[in-house]
Design an enzyme around this catalytic site. Structure first.
Site, PDB file in Angstrom:
ATOM      1  N   SER A  23     -14.793  -7.326 -37.915  1.00 21.84           N
ATOM      2  CA  SER A  23     -13.240  -6.921 -37.583  1.00 21.84           C
ATOM      3  C   SER A  23     -12.110  -8.234 -36.670  1.00 21.84           C
ATOM      4  O   SER A  23     -10.899  -8.138 -37.498  1.00 21.84           O
ATOM      5  CB  SER A  23     -12.610  -5.716 -36.336  1.00 21.84           C
ATOM      6  OG  SER A  23     -13.686  -4.924 -36.775  1.00 21.84           O
ATOM      7  N   ASP A  24     -12.742  -9.278 -36.444  1.00 21.61           N
ATOM      8  CA  ASP A  24     -12.617 -10.609 -35.143  1.00 21.61           C
ATOM      9  C   ASP A  24     -12.087 -11.193 -37.316  1.00 21.61           C
ATOM     10  O   ASP A  24     -11.072 -11.958 -37.181  1.00 21.61           O
ATOM     11  CB  ASP A  24     -13.265 -11.179 -34.839  1.00 21.61           C
ATOM     12  CG  ASP A  24     -13.087 -10.479 -33.578  1.00 21.61           C
ATOM     13  OD1 ASP A  24     -11.569 -10.250 -32.795  1.00 21.61           O
ATOM     14  OD2 ASP A  24     -14.364 -10.839 -32.132  1.00 21.61           O
ATOM     15  N   LEU A  25     -13.085 -11.586 -37.278  1.00 25.38           N
ATOM     16  CA  LEU A  25     -13.255 -12.491 -38.734  1.00 25.38           C
ATOM     17  C   LEU A  25     -11.629 -12.216 -40.057  1.00 25.38           C
ATOM     18  O   LEU A  25     -11.297 -12.288 -40.544  1.00 25.38           O
ATOM     19  CB  LEU A  25     -13.966 -12.254 -39.427  1.00 25.38           C
ATOM     20  CG  LEU A  25     -15.021 -12.888 -39.161  1.00 25.38           C
ATOM     21  CD1 LEU A  25     -16.198 -12.995 -38.799  1.00 25.38           C
ATOM     22  CD2 LEU A  25     -15.287 -14.701 -37.841  1.00 25.38           C
TER      23      LEU A  25
END
Length: 396
Positions: free
Chosen positions: A169-171
Site C-alpha cells: 500500500s505504501d509502495l
C-alpha cells in the site's frame, strides 16, 4: 547525459516508505532531491534494523533513499521553517506525509508555501487523503491493506486473511505519487501554476484491486480468498510436483488443451465442463484436483521444461536469493552497488525503468544523516557564522 527530470528540484519532507519511495524514483529520473530530516534521529527507518551495514545504516532506510541529499532541520523552530521556505522559493516539488493539517502550524502547508512559490507542486501523502471521515486518522500500510479489501483476497481460502509480504500500500502510493507529480509538472508548463496533489494509501490500494474490484462492481459477488488461484482464469495457480512447487499460468483454451495433452488426459479439453475458460472457472472445484494429481507424477523441472516447450506459461517459485541470482536479474542491472562519499560500498536494487535517451542516474548513495547540511545551507546564502549559530541552537 542529463536525466529526464534534470533541473527539477524536490524538497522531500516525507519519512518511512511511501513518500521516500516517490522521492527516490524522482531522483533516479534526474531530479535534485533534498531530504529534510530531524536533527539527531532523522528518518525513522534509519533505526529499523537489523540488518544493517557495518556502519549502522539500516537496510530498510537504504531501500528508499538513493539519490538524495540529507539536510537536518528542526521545523518546529522558526529558523528551521525559514530554511525550508528558502528551499521552496525556487523548488518545483514538495513531498510530505504528515497528518492532515500537521504542517499548517509551522507555515509549511500548501497554502503557506504556495504564497512563497505559486509554481510549486505540493504532494501530500496520507493514509486516507485530505477529505472524508478518516482524513484525520493515521495511515499505516498494514491497516490499509486490511481496510481496502486487499487482505480479504490474500491467503489460503480456508485460512486467515494475509497481508502481502512487503508494504505494497505504501509502495503503490509512492508510485502513484511520482506519476501524479510529473503530471502536475507537465500541466504547469501549460498553466504556469502549481497545484496540490492529494494522495491516499486507501485510495491507491482500492485502485490496485484492479480486476478483482471490477469483478465486484460488475458482478456484485464478494470476491473470495483463493490462495494462489486466480479469480477469472483456470488453471492459473501453484501446483505441487513430486519434488516442489511451480506456477502454471494457463491463459487460454489452446494452452489448456496442451496441458491436458502433456498430462496424458487430452479428453479433458473436450469435456464441456472444462473446454472454455468460463466453464473451467465454474467447475474449478472438480478440475483442479484432477490436475493436481497428474502433476505429482513428475518433478518440478520436468514440468517447467515440458510446459515451456509447449508454449504454456509457467515458472519456478524462487527465494529472494534465487531471484537475484537469476541471470535475467543480473543482465537487467537489478542488483547494483553504489559507493558513498566515504568510499563505502552500498548494495542496492536497481531502478526498473529503462530509458534509451535519458537513462536513470545513480549519482548519490543513500546519505548519512545531515551529510549535505552545510553544502545546502551555503547555497541558500547562509555564511559560516550563521551555520554555527543554527547548529548551536539545534536548528540543524
Amino acid at each position: 547525459m542529463a536525466g529526464a527530470l534534470a533541473g527539477i528540484k524536490v524538497v522531500d519532507l516525507s519519512r518511512v516508505l511511501a513518500g521516500p519511495w516517490a522521492g527516490q524514483l524522482l531522483a533516479d529520473l534526474g531530479a535534485d532531491v533534498v531530504k529534510i530530516e530531524k536533527p539527531g534521529s532523522g528518518d525513522d527507518t534509519r533505526q529499523w534494523a537489523p540488518p544493517s551495514l557495518p556502519d549502522g545504516r539500516a537496510a530498510y532506510y537504504l531501500c528508499a533513499n538513493r539519490g538524495k541529499r540529507s539536510l537536518t532541520v528542526d521545523i518546529a523552530q522558526p529558523a528551521g521553517q525559514e530554511i525550508v521556505r528558502r528551499l521552496v522559493a525556487d523548488a518545483d516539488v514538495v513531498l510530505e506525509n504528515y497528518k492532515v493539517g500537521g504542517l499548517k502550524k509551522y507555515g509549511l502547508d500548501y497554502d503557506s508555501l504556495k504564497a512563497v512559490n505559486p509554481r510549486l507542486v505540493y504532494c501530500s501523502i496520507t493514509g486516507f487523503g485530505q477529505t472524508g471521515p478518516y482524513a484525520d486518522s493515521a495511515g499505516y500500510d498494514y491497516i490499509v491493506q486490511g481496510m481496502s479489501g486487499l487482505m480479504s483476497i490474500t491467503g489460503p481460502s480456508d485460512g486467515e486473511p494475509h497481508k502481502v509480504g512487503v508494504a505494497v500500500s505504501d509502495l503503490f502510493t509512492g508510485l502513484y505519487a511520482a506519476n501524479a507529480v510529473q503530471a502536475a509538472l507537465i500541466a504547469r508548463e501549460r498553466t504556469g501554476a502549481g497545484q496540490h496533489v492529494d494522495m491516499a494509501l486507501f485510495d491507491c490500494s482500492l485502485a490496485m484491486l484492479a480486476n478483482v474490484a471490477s469483478n465486484w462492481l460488475v458482478g456484485h459477488n464478494v470476491p473470495p480468498r483463493l490462495g494462489n488461484a486466480h479469480a477469472n482464469i483456470v488453471p492459473y495457480q501453484v501446483f505441487a510436483a513430486s519434488d516442489g512447487h511451480f506456477i502454471l499460468a494457463c491463459g487460454n483454451d489452446k494452452q489448456f488443451a496442451e496441458v491436458c495433452r502433456l498430462v496424458g488426459q487430452p479428453q479433458w479439453a473436450r469435456d464441456p465442463r472444462y473446454a472454455t475458460n468460463p466453464q473451467r472457472v465454474a467447475h474449478r472445484v472438480q478440475l483442479v484436483p484432477l490436475l493436481a494429481q497428474a502433476f505429482r507424477h513428475h518433478g518440478r523441472d520436468h514440468w517447467l521444461e515440458t510446459l515451456d516447450k509447449a508454449g504454456v506459461p509457467c515458472g519456478p517459485i524462487n527465494t529472494v536469493a534465487e531471484a537475484f541470482a537469476d541471470p535475467q536479474a543480473q543482465i537487467r542491472g537489478m542488483e547494483m552497488t553504489m559507493e558513498d562519499a566515504a568510499g563505502r560500498q552500498v548494495p542496492m536494487v536497481g531502478c526498473p525503468i529503462k530509458l534509451s535517451g535519458t537513462p536513470v542516474e545513480y549519482n548519490l548513495a543513500p546519505p548519512d544523516l545531515g551529510e549535505h547540511t552545510e553544502q545546502i545551507l551555503r547555497a541558500l546564502g547562509y555564511v559560516d557564522s550563521d551555520i554555527v549559530a543554527l547548529r548551536h541552537n539545534g536548528t540543524v
